[in-house]
Design an enzyme around this catalytic site. Structure first.
Site: not given
Ligand code: FBP
Length: 548
Positions: A78, A142, A173, A199-200, A202
């Site tokens: 993400g 992803r 991951d 990175k994230t 979250d």
């Molecule tokens: P990462 O863990 O890859 O940084 O993604 C975070 C996130 O924004 C989460 O908060 C959310 O649940 C998910 O990605 C949403 O995924 P997508 O971008 O595939 O809709």
């Protein structure tokens, strides 16, 4: 590309590097390390990259002559504010090592490496993206890097471009996959280093060595701005309850940080729900009781922050998801079937308890839990409308309470989901500086010749010039977890620590915030102005490291 006035001004911002990275550096080794748990298993799986020492960069009075190094970079998962600054820091870092060094970006995430889709990132391109949000410079994806075939295919293009190292910018991951790739390339003597970057948005990729993941600071500031605006609106009109779901996957760091910044009436913390073994009805009753208490004081309005992963932490639903994962893992052919067939197969293959939990959920939520998974096997919690589920259940509960005189008032709910709105914001000064330093530091790790390390920049509550730079062996952060029906080595996710300073601060204030109206309105991120307004790190980081 047409640019806004802010974009033009922001392009000139020069991120502040830790002082140690401003000259030549040498890597100083610490003690050998161990994985955070399951040492024997992790050591056996990573014989070439386990136990490496932590590295800290120090100034080097006598730098050796250097040669050009070609580096590849991948944005994985993400979006998170600051990714472009990691890449510009990496670019400047390798150019500083040697002006003929080259940077290649693999397109649309890890699949770009496997499918040989790439572009060279030249100074002109990099300059267009400095201090901007988004991952659009090369795109993200992803795709899970996990098979020998993928690694070998990737190696073909790395050799063709004479790439010495790959920098993978990703969450837990993706960095787990970076460690696996590093181990494989080391084992076969491929001569390609792999470096990770945390990175994230979250905030769940952190530990004793990695103080925070990048993007959390900016994203939570964006959400807090809009939550503050909503609170001011609801305190003006005094007629709505706003149910606000916040991204963050499993962990509730984002919800907690936004609560600390905005002081809402209610903020649910999933980790606490699990620790107290609360059911969905308990969560609903708690909200309904606060609505009723505020109504008794004449306040028929309020705000509820809901972490997107809540549903996964309600013990009965957690047990259901665990069994769903097993059923899906044991029946890999299912994924080729149509959703209706998968759904009825799953329903008829669950244990009685879990089948009853599934049946108790609204049909839409039940289907989302069974059918929507990302490539890493995670439930796609961002797709589940928990905010609507909760407000409907609260409305029902309040009508029961009204019948026996326990609720006298009005309840009108509005719903919001904040996630994508914050992931591509222009990075705050904190994230702009942090990301640039992470990228520049990654170049130093490449130059130090190491592999299987994560770029680490610490001491983050101090001014950026005082930050400490180095590298942490990724295996150090790993443990064994059950994924897709088998035990796998993965980076341990950091959930909200219920004994930690950020949660304790929140817990000491929330009863007051629930009944009284104590809203704080943080306003938009400021990019220009005094450091005490523009450069403040997140409250989570400040409570964790300074206690204030
Ligand atoms: P990462 O863990 O890859 O940084 O993604 C975070 C996130 O924004 C989460 O908060 C959310 O649940 C998910 O990605 C949403 O995924 P997508 O971008 O595939 O809709």
């Amino acid at each position: 590309m047409k640019k806004s006035a802010l974009q033009k001004a922001r392009a000139a911002y020069q991120p502040k590097l830790p002082i140690v990275l401003t000259g030549a550096v040498k890597a100083v080794e610490g003690e050998p390390t161990q994985s955070v748990a399951d040492q024997a298993e992790i050591k056996a799986l990573f014989p070439n990259t386990y136990g490496l020492p932590e590295l800290k960069f120090e100034k080097n009075a006598n730098p050796a002559a250097t040669r050009p190094i070609n580096v590849g970079v991948i944005l994985s998962g993400g979006q998170a504010p600051g990714g472009h600054n990691v890449i510009s820091g990496l670019f400047d870092g390798i150019k500083k090592i040697h002006r003929n060094s080259r940077l290649y970006g693999f397109l649309m995430g890890p699949s770009g490496l496997v499918d040989h889709r790439y572009m060279e990132l030249t100074a002109d391109i990099i300059n267009e993206y400095r201090n901007t949000g988004g991952f659009d410079i090369i795109g993200s994806g992803r795709t899970k890097l996990e098979t020998k075939e993928q690694f070998d295919k990737g190696l073909e293009i790395l050799k063709e471009l004479d790439i010495k190292a790959v920098v993978i910018i990703g969450g837990d991951d993706s960095n787990t996959n970076a460690a696996i790739l590093a181990e494989y390339y080391k084992a076969i003597g491929a001569g390609v280093q792999v470096i990770g970057c945390p990175k994230t948005i979250d905030g769940d990729l952190k530990n004793a060595q990695i103080e925070t993941s990048f993007g959390f600071d900016t994203a939570t500031k964006v959400y807090s701005e809009v939550i503050g605006n909503i609170q001011r609106d609801c305190n003006s009109a005094k007629k709505y309850w706003h149910f606000i779901k916040l991204m963050g996957r499993s962990a509730s760091h984002i919800a907690l940080e936004c609560a600390l910044q905005t002081q809402p009436n209610i903020c649910i913390i999933s980790e606490e729900v699990e620790a107290k073994n609360l059911s969905l009805d308990d969560v609903v009753n708690n909200i309904a009781n606060t609505v009723a208490a505020r109504a008794a004081a004449g306040d028929n309005f309020g705000t509820v922050l809901i972490p997107e992963g809540l549903i996964e932490f309600i013990p009965a639903i957690k047990a259901l998801i665990a069994e769903l994962n097993e059923v899906l893992a044991k029946n890999p052919d299912l994924s080729a079937k149509d959703p209706e067939t998968i759904f009825s197969f799953i329903k008829s293959n669950l244990s009685a308890n879990n089948a009853a939990t599934l049946a108790s959920l609204p049909d839409k939520v039940a289907r989302q839990l069974c059918l929507d998974r990302d490539p890493h096997g995670n439930v796609q919690v961002s797709l589940i409308e928990t905010e609507k589920l909760l407000s409907e259940m609260v409305a029902k509960r309040l009508s029961e309470m009204a019948k026996v005189g326990e609720f006298v008032g009005k309840f009108s709910a509005l719903h919001h989901f904040f996630g994508y709105e914050g992931r591509c914001a222009d990075p705050s000064n904190f994230d702009a500086d942090y990301c640039y330093a992470l990228g520049f530091n990654a170049a130093c790790l490449v130059n130090a010749g190491v592999t299987g390390y994560m770029s680490s920049v610490r001491n983050l509550t101090k001014p950026s010039v005082q930050w400490i730079a180095g590298g942490i062996p990724i295996t150090m952060m790993m443990n064994m977890e059950r994924r897709n029906g088998a035990m796998k080595p993965v980076i341990q996710k950091a959930l909200v620590d219920l004994a930690g300073a950020p949660f304790l601060k929140f817990a000491s204030k929330r009863d007051d915030w629930a009944v009284n109206t104590c809203y704080v309105y943080p306003g938009p991120i400021q990019y220009f102005g005094p450091a005490e307004v523009c450069d403040l790190p997140s409250m989570t980081l400040r409570y964790e490291h300074q206690g204030k």
